[in-house]
Design a protein around this motif. Sequence first.
Motif, PDB file in Angstrom:
ATOM      1  N   ALA A  61       3.136   3.050   2.682  1.00 35.41           N
ATOM      2  CA  ALA A  61       4.454   3.679   2.568  1.00 35.41           C
ATOM      3  C   ALA A  61       4.377   5.025   1.853  1.00 35.41           C
ATOM      4  N   LEU A  62       5.397   5.797   2.019  1.00 34.38           N
ATOM      5  CA  LEU A  62       5.725   6.987   1.221  1.00 34.38           C
ATOM      6  C   LEU A  62       4.950   8.251   1.566  1.00 34.38           C
ATOM      7  N   SER A  63       4.039   8.164   2.531  1.00 28.88           N
ATOM      8  CA  SER A  63       3.464   9.362   3.114  1.00 28.88           C
ATOM      9  C   SER A  63       2.892  10.313   2.043  1.00 28.88           C
ATOM     10  N   MET A  75      11.671   6.543 -15.653  1.00 30.57           N
ATOM     11  CA  MET A  75      11.781   6.894 -14.224  1.00 30.57           C
ATOM     12  C   MET A  75      10.442   7.527 -13.852  1.00 30.57           C
ATOM     13  N   HIS A  76      10.181   7.629 -12.571  1.00 29.72           N
ATOM     14  CA  HIS A  76       8.955   8.290 -12.137  1.00 29.72           C
ATOM     15  C   HIS A  76       9.231   9.102 -10.878  1.00 29.72           C
ATOM     16  N   ARG A  77       8.336  10.015 -10.588  1.00 26.17           N
ATOM     17  CA  ARG A  77       8.403  10.794  -9.365  1.00 26.17           C
ATOM     18  C   ARG A  77       6.960  11.149  -8.986  1.00 26.17           C
ATOM     19  N   ARG A  78       6.778  11.716  -7.802  1.00 24.95           N
ATOM     20  CA  ARG A  78       5.425  12.071  -7.379  1.00 24.95           C
ATOM     21  C   ARG A  78       5.435  13.449  -6.761  1.00 24.95           C
ATOM     22  N   ASN A  79       4.398  14.229  -7.059  1.00 25.83           N
ATOM     23  CA  ASN A  79       4.224  15.525  -6.400  1.00 25.83           C
ATOM     24  C   ASN A  79       3.657  15.319  -5.000  1.00 25.83           C
ATOM     25  N   ASP A  95       6.895  14.840  -1.566  1.00 28.22           N
ATOM     26  CA  ASP A  95       7.454  14.804  -2.920  1.00 28.22           C
ATOM     27  C   ASP A  95       8.374  13.589  -3.023  1.00 28.22           C
ATOM     28  N   LEU A  96       8.290  12.849  -4.100  1.00 30.49           N
ATOM     29  CA  LEU A  96       9.255  11.768  -4.330  1.00 30.49           C
ATOM     30  C   LEU A  96      10.130  12.181  -5.506  1.00 30.49           C
ATOM     31  N   VAL A  97      11.428  11.975  -5.369  1.00 27.67           N
ATOM     32  CA  VAL A  97      12.341  12.391  -6.450  1.00 27.67           C
ATOM     33  C   VAL A  97      12.248  11.407  -7.617  1.00 27.67           C
ATOM     34  N   TRP A  98      12.747  11.837  -8.770  1.00 21.25           N
ATOM     35  CA  TRP A  98      12.825  10.921  -9.924  1.00 21.25           C
ATOM     36  C   TRP A  98      13.590   9.675  -9.512  1.00 21.25           C
ATOM     37  N   HIS A  99      13.036   8.528  -9.836  1.00 17.81           N
ATOM     38  CA  HIS A  99      13.724   7.273  -9.536  1.00 17.81           C
ATOM     39  C   HIS A  99      13.173   6.149 -10.394  1.00 17.81           C
ATOM     40  N   THR A 100      13.914   5.073 -10.400  1.00 14.78           N
ATOM     41  CA  THR A 100      13.486   3.818 -11.016  1.00 14.78           C
ATOM     42  C   THR A 100      13.317   2.845  -9.863  1.00 14.78           C
ATOM     43  N   ILE A 135       2.897  -1.656 -10.794  1.00 13.98           N
ATOM     44  CA  ILE A 135       1.491  -1.341 -11.097  1.00 13.98           C
ATOM     45  C   ILE A 135       0.874  -0.657  -9.882  1.00 13.98           C
ATOM     46  N   LEU A 136       0.199   0.461 -10.123  1.00 13.66           N
ATOM     47  CA  LEU A 136      -0.534   1.150  -9.058  1.00 13.66           C
ATOM     48  C   LEU A 136      -2.012   1.176  -9.424  1.00 13.66           C
ATOM     49  N   HIS A 137      -2.851   0.987  -8.416  1.00 15.51           N
ATOM     50  CA  HIS A 137      -4.306   1.075  -8.589  1.00 15.51           C
ATOM     51  C   HIS A 137      -4.816   2.068  -7.548  1.00 15.51           C
ATOM     52  N   HIS A 167      -3.097   0.734  -4.150  1.00 11.33           N
ATOM     53  CA  HIS A 167      -2.555  -0.623  -4.065  1.00 11.33           C
ATOM     54  C   HIS A 167      -1.445  -0.740  -5.103  1.00 11.33           C
ATOM     55  N   ARG A 168      -0.417  -1.467  -4.747  1.00  9.25           N
ATOM     56  CA  ARG A 168       0.757  -1.530  -5.619  1.00  9.25           C
ATOM     57  C   ARG A 168       1.267  -2.955  -5.681  1.00  9.25           C
ATOM     58  N   THR A 169       1.724  -3.353  -6.860  1.00  8.44           N
ATOM     59  CA  THR A 169       2.468  -4.611  -6.964  1.00  8.44           C
ATOM     60  C   THR A 169       3.582  -4.410  -7.981  1.00  8.44           C
ATOM     61  N   GLU A 177       0.158  13.958  -8.174  1.00  8.34           N
ATOM     62  CA  GLU A 177       0.307  13.445  -9.543  1.00  8.34           C
ATOM     63  C   GLU A 177       1.620  12.668  -9.640  1.00  8.34           C
ATOM     64  N   THR A 178       1.620  11.643 -10.480  1.00 12.97           N
ATOM     65  CA  THR A 178       2.848  10.868 -10.683  1.00 12.97           C
ATOM     66  C   THR A 178       3.399  11.187 -12.070  1.00 12.97           C
ATOM     67  N   GLY A 179       4.673  11.587 -12.097  1.00 13.61           N
ATOM     68  CA  GLY A 179       5.333  11.898 -13.373  1.00 13.61           C
ATOM     69  C   GLY A 179       6.135  10.701 -13.852  1.00 13.61           C
ATOM     70  N   ILE A 237       0.859  -1.181   0.000  1.00 10.77           N
ATOM     71  CA  ILE A 237       0.000   0.000   0.000  1.00 10.77           C
ATOM     72  C   ILE A 237       0.894   1.230   0.000  1.00 10.77           C
ATOM     73  N   VAL A 238       0.573   2.165  -0.882  1.00 10.26           N
ATOM     74  CA  VAL A 238       1.238   3.465  -0.886  1.00 10.26           C
ATOM     75  C   VAL A 238       0.197   4.445  -0.363  1.00 10.26           C
ATOM     76  N   SER A 239       0.465   5.052   0.766  1.00 15.27           N
ATOM     77  CA  SER A 239      -0.572   5.895   1.364  1.00 15.27           C
ATOM     78  C   SER A 239       0.000   6.808   2.444  1.00 15.27           C
ATOM     79  N   ARG A 271      -6.708  12.233   1.769  1.00 16.35           N
ATOM     80  CA  ARG A 271      -6.345  10.809   1.809  1.00 16.35           C
ATOM     81  C   ARG A 271      -5.946  10.351   0.412  1.00 16.35           C
ATOM     82  N   ARG A 272      -4.864   9.603   0.353  1.00 17.60           N
ATOM     83  CA  ARG A 272      -4.445   8.980  -0.925  1.00 17.60           C
ATOM     84  C   ARG A 272      -4.094   7.527  -0.607  1.00 17.60           C
ATOM     85  N   ILE A 273      -4.802   6.602  -1.237  1.00 11.88           N
ATOM     86  CA  ILE A 273      -4.531   5.165  -1.002  1.00 11.88           C
ATOM     87  C   ILE A 273      -4.383   4.468  -2.355  1.00 11.88           C
TER      88      ILE A 273
HETATM   89  C1  SIN Z   1       6.223   5.093  -6.232  1.00 11.40           C
HETATM   90  O1  SIN Z   1       7.223   5.792  -6.387  1.00 11.40           O
HETATM   91  O2  SIN Z   1       6.268   3.868  -6.425  1.00 11.40           O
HETATM   92  C2  SIN Z   1       4.924   5.724  -5.793  1.00 11.40           C
HETATM   93  C3  SIN Z   1       4.391   6.650  -6.799  1.00 11.40           C
HETATM   94  C4  SIN Z   1       3.131   7.354  -6.344  1.00 11.40           C
HETATM   95  O3  SIN Z   1       2.815   7.337  -5.152  1.00 11.40           O
HETATM   96  O4  SIN Z   1       2.491   7.957  -7.182  1.00 11.40           O
END
Ligand code: SIN
Length: 311
Positions: free
Chosen positions: A106-108, A265-269, A111-116, A129-131, A280-282, A141-143, A93-95, A276-278
């Motif tokens: 995880a991840l509160s 790569m991706h990052r998140r604002n 901001d998440l930095v660009w990463h793989t 995969i995120l749902h 599911h991730r695999t 938003e996820t970049g 769970i990312v939340s 609330r942001r929930i």
């Molecule tokens: C992640 O970096 O896996 C999470 C991305 C997100 O929360 O949008």
Amino acid sequence: MKRTIANAIEVRPLDAALGAEVRCGDLRQLSDGQFGEIRRAWLDHLVLIFRGQSLSGDELLALGTRFGKLDDTPRPQPADQPGQHRQQMALSIVSNVIENGKPIGALSNVDLVWHTDMSYIEVPPDASILHALEVPAAGGETGFCNMYRALETLPPTLRARLNGVSIKHDATHNSGGFLRKGFEPPADVTRSPGPSHPAVRTHPETGCDTLYLGRRPYSHVQGLPVVDSEALLDQLWSHAARPEFAWYHDWAVGDVVIWDNRCTMHRRNAFDNAARRIMHRTQIKGTRPYADAPQHQQPSHPRGLRFGATL
Ligand code: SIN
């Protein structure tokens, strides 16, 4: 241009450097033929978005198994942040939500930095995969950015410097900047923990080369003095993080997004922690990154630009 293919699947490439929206109805009902088309679209467009889905945790895992073997190894994770607990990894769970005094994921909200994903292990996952189950009205938003294109548009002299080069990917910090449990802050990036991967990796399914940077903080170009490594990494990152290589997904409840960790790569604002942001991730198990010999003529990816092209 949108493409309607067999069995009523519609693939609509986004007007961006990467990504396509797929209209295919209920993801739980796909035939093998339809799924084959989706996999092809994923390799072509790097990130796919499916809207209006309603998957239980088990159904998300079932979708994941159609892309490959689930990566169910427990990883050092939510415990990175104070008060977080460890979860089994096939479904996570990312939340930012706290229940009974404990984060549910995880991840509160930061901001998440660009990463793989998990490039700090020897065999990083191919796909994530995120749902979206709950999303904030604004932010979060996820970049995603296209690393084929980042590689193919590097100035030729910079591209030539990457032949045979490996980068050490830092294992000590997560993408939110938090120190992982059990690690010390690196005093010397030449000696800190983390695997080395080729700076240019060959995608095992498309055969195209892609820039593979992982994440910027604490990384090190193997064999270079720190000052030279930092200068080279700064050049690579300022190129790779150009806005024209990226696209941001503004989430709605029910969205499912799958991305290819080998070539994006991706990052998140950040978002308001009162919202609330929930999610599911695999994730799907990968293979060890490798690079074909530089003299091997690589094909250009359909969403890349031929090497040396100008933007
Ligand atoms: C992640 O970096 O896996 C999470 C991305 C997100 O929360 O949008």
